[in-house]
Design a protein around this motif. Structure first.
Motif, PDB file in Angstrom:
ATOM      1  N   ARG A  47       0.776  -1.159   0.030  1.00  0.00           N
ATOM      2  CA  ARG A  47       0.028  -0.017  -0.100  1.00  0.00           C
ATOM      3  C   ARG A  47       0.974   1.141   0.022  1.00  0.00           C
ATOM      4  O   ARG A  47       1.950   1.392   0.184  1.00  0.00           O
ATOM      5  N   THR A  48       0.316   2.310  -0.551  1.00  0.00           N
ATOM      6  CA  THR A  48       1.202   3.457  -0.502  1.00  0.00           C
ATOM      7  C   THR A  48       0.815   4.536   0.809  1.00  0.00           C
ATOM      8  O   THR A  48      -0.012   3.775   1.551  1.00  0.00           O
ATOM      9  N   SER A  49       1.271   5.572   0.944  1.00  0.00           N
ATOM     10  CA  SER A  49       1.272   6.388   1.968  1.00  0.00           C
ATOM     11  C   SER A  49       1.447   7.987   1.268  1.00  0.00           C
ATOM     12  O   SER A  49       1.885   8.125   0.400  1.00  0.00           O
ATOM     13  N   PRO A  50       0.886   8.986   1.897  1.00  0.00           N
ATOM     14  CA  PRO A  50       1.137  10.387   1.789  1.00  0.00           C
ATOM     15  C   PRO A  50       2.518  10.539   1.346  1.00  0.00           C
ATOM     16  O   PRO A  50       2.905  11.408   0.567  1.00  0.00           O
ATOM     17  N   GLU A  51       3.438   9.987   2.262  1.00  0.00           N
ATOM     18  CA  GLU A  51       4.878  10.233   2.295  1.00  0.00           C
ATOM     19  C   GLU A  51       5.508   9.967   0.871  1.00  0.00           C
ATOM     20  O   GLU A  51       6.446  10.446   0.257  1.00  0.00           O
ATOM     21  N   GLU A  52       5.216   8.475   0.455  1.00  0.00           N
ATOM     22  CA  GLU A  52       5.433   7.850  -0.648  1.00  0.00           C
ATOM     23  C   GLU A  52       5.161   8.753  -1.799  1.00  0.00           C
ATOM     24  O   GLU A  52       5.916   9.194  -2.996  1.00  0.00           O
ATOM     25  N   LEU A  53       3.667   9.340  -1.820  1.00  0.00           N
ATOM     26  CA  LEU A  53       3.392  10.169  -2.942  1.00  0.00           C
ATOM     27  C   LEU A  53       4.075  11.383  -3.003  1.00  0.00           C
ATOM     28  O   LEU A  53       4.490  11.983  -4.114  1.00  0.00           O
ATOM     29  N   ILE A  54       4.342  12.081  -1.930  1.00  0.00           N
ATOM     30  CA  ILE A  54       5.333  13.184  -1.887  1.00  0.00           C
ATOM     31  C   ILE A  54       6.536  12.861  -2.302  1.00  0.00           C
ATOM     32  O   ILE A  54       7.458  13.719  -3.152  1.00  0.00           O
ATOM     33  N   ALA A  55       7.395  11.776  -2.159  1.00  0.00           N
ATOM     34  CA  ALA A  55       8.617  11.400  -2.563  1.00  0.00           C
ATOM     35  C   ALA A  55       8.586  11.256  -3.833  1.00  0.00           C
ATOM     36  O   ALA A  55       9.647  11.829  -4.684  1.00  0.00           O
ATOM     37  N   ALA A  56       7.627  10.642  -4.728  1.00  0.00           N
ATOM     38  CA  ALA A  56       7.264  10.748  -5.974  1.00  0.00           C
ATOM     39  C   ALA A  56       7.394  11.804  -6.831  1.00  0.00           C
ATOM     40  O   ALA A  56       8.043  12.363  -7.871  1.00  0.00           O
ATOM     41  N   ALA A  57       6.475  12.770  -6.250  1.00  0.00           N
ATOM     42  CA  ALA A  57       6.415  14.196  -6.597  1.00  0.00           C
ATOM     43  C   ALA A  57       7.616  14.847  -6.606  1.00  0.00           C
ATOM     44  O   ALA A  57       8.116  15.811  -7.572  1.00  0.00           O
ATOM     45  N   HIS A  58       8.380  14.872  -5.473  1.00  0.00           N
ATOM     46  CA  HIS A  58       9.538  15.453  -5.299  1.00  0.00           C
ATOM     47  C   HIS A  58      10.739  15.059  -6.117  1.00  0.00           C
ATOM     48  O   HIS A  58      11.504  15.923  -6.648  1.00  0.00           O
ATOM     49  N   SER A  59      10.861  13.774  -6.015  1.00  0.00           N
ATOM     50  CA  SER A  59      12.090  13.358  -7.012  1.00  0.00           C
ATOM     51  C   SER A  59      11.565  13.842  -8.542  1.00  0.00           C
ATOM     52  O   SER A  59      12.659  14.172  -9.126  1.00  0.00           O
ATOM     53  N   SER A  60      10.755  13.487  -9.056  1.00  0.00           N
ATOM     54  CA  SER A  60      10.402  13.939 -10.404  1.00  0.00           C
ATOM     55  C   SER A  60      10.487  15.610 -10.571  1.00  0.00           C
ATOM     56  O   SER A  60      11.068  15.934 -11.540  1.00  0.00           O
ATOM     57  N   CYS A  61       9.986  16.249  -9.546  1.00  0.00           N
ATOM     58  CA  CYS A  61      10.117  17.945  -9.823  1.00  0.00           C
ATOM     59  C   CYS A  61      11.325  18.227  -9.827  1.00  0.00           C
ATOM     60  O   CYS A  61      12.122  19.004 -10.681  1.00  0.00           O
ATOM     61  N   PHE A  62      12.246  17.627  -8.738  1.00  0.00           N
ATOM     62  CA  PHE A  62      13.595  17.987  -8.698  1.00  0.00           C
ATOM     63  C   PHE A  62      14.471  17.708  -9.962  1.00  0.00           C
ATOM     64  O   PHE A  62      15.180  18.408 -10.560  1.00  0.00           O
ATOM     65  N   SER A  63      14.213  16.500 -10.416  1.00  0.00           N
ATOM     66  CA  SER A  63      14.783  16.079 -11.810  1.00  0.00           C
ATOM     67  C   SER A  63      14.560  16.832 -12.926  1.00  0.00           C
ATOM     68  O   SER A  63      15.579  17.343 -13.740  1.00  0.00           O
ATOM     69  N   MET A  64      13.264  17.394 -13.184  1.00  0.00           N
ATOM     70  CA  MET A  64      13.151  18.401 -14.166  1.00  0.00           C
ATOM     71  C   MET A  64      13.615  19.551 -13.894  1.00  0.00           C
ATOM     72  O   MET A  64      14.173  20.310 -14.703  1.00  0.00           O
ATOM     73  N   ALA A  65      13.441  20.099 -12.440  1.00  0.00           N
ATOM     74  CA  ALA A  65      14.309  21.528 -12.522  1.00  0.00           C
ATOM     75  C   ALA A  65      15.768  21.366 -12.702  1.00  0.00           C
ATOM     76  O   ALA A  65      16.480  22.256 -13.118  1.00  0.00           O
ATOM     77  N   PHE A  66      16.335  20.354 -12.219  1.00  0.00           N
ATOM     78  CA  PHE A  66      17.912  20.233 -12.409  1.00  0.00           C
ATOM     79  C   PHE A  66      17.990  20.027 -13.787  1.00  0.00           C
ATOM     80  O   PHE A  66      19.140  20.648 -14.186  1.00  0.00           O
ATOM     81  N   SER A  67      17.431  19.259 -14.440  1.00  0.00           N
ATOM     82  CA  SER A  67      17.761  19.096 -15.822  1.00  0.00           C
ATOM     83  C   SER A  67      17.695  20.432 -16.638  1.00  0.00           C
ATOM     84  O   SER A  67      18.578  20.840 -17.484  1.00  0.00           O
TER      85      SER A  67
END
Length: 139
Positions: A47-67
């Motif tokens: 099962r997922t959690s709010p924290e896992e969903l935040i982790a997914a959002a943060h890792s993808s956003c950071f990757s986009m910004a860094f790129s």
């Protein structure tokens, strides 16, 4: 132009014994995901959690910004691999986020990579939204 993305959760029962289903409305790409207090405060058990969903959002956003920042400096990355670890402490809430990024950026020195990574950590929109939580970085 602004965009809005939506999700919803249906929760049944009390906090400790209840359960819910998170549905990703905008894309439908992820489908429904089960969520429980135990998956948040103990083991995930599929099962997922709010924290896992935040982790997914943060890792993808950071990757986009860094790129984007790397490309604007004339050194676009060949590859970035970013993970986000979101720590949740029952009774306290989210106590920290740690980003880890490894990348292949032809023509860029390691110290320059680290400097741009720090900028991306501070500047990505999800980092901005989560400013109340300490965010650390390993690059």
């Amino acid at each position: 132009m602004a965009t809005t993305r939506s999700a919803h959760t249906v929760w049944e029962g009390d906090l400790l014994k209840g359960s819910g289903v998170v549905t990703f409305d905008s894309s439908g790409a992820i489908g429904e995901q089960p969520v429980t207090w135990a998956s948040r405060a103990e083991e995930a058990n599929g099962r997922t959690s709010p924290e896992e969903l935040i982790a997914a959002a943060h890792s993808s956003c950071f990757s986009m910004a860094f790129s984007n920042m790397l490309a604007k400096q004339g050194t676009p990355p060949s590859r970035l691999v970013t993970s986000a670890d979101v720590t949740f402490q029952p009774g306290e809430g989210i106590t920290g986020i740690h980003l880890t990024v490894e990348g292949t950026v032809p023509g860029m020195a390691e110290d320059a990579f680290l400097a741009v990574a720090e900028e991306a950590k501070t500047g990505c929109p999800v980092s901005q939204a989560l400013k109340a939580v300490p965010i650390s970085l390993t690059a």
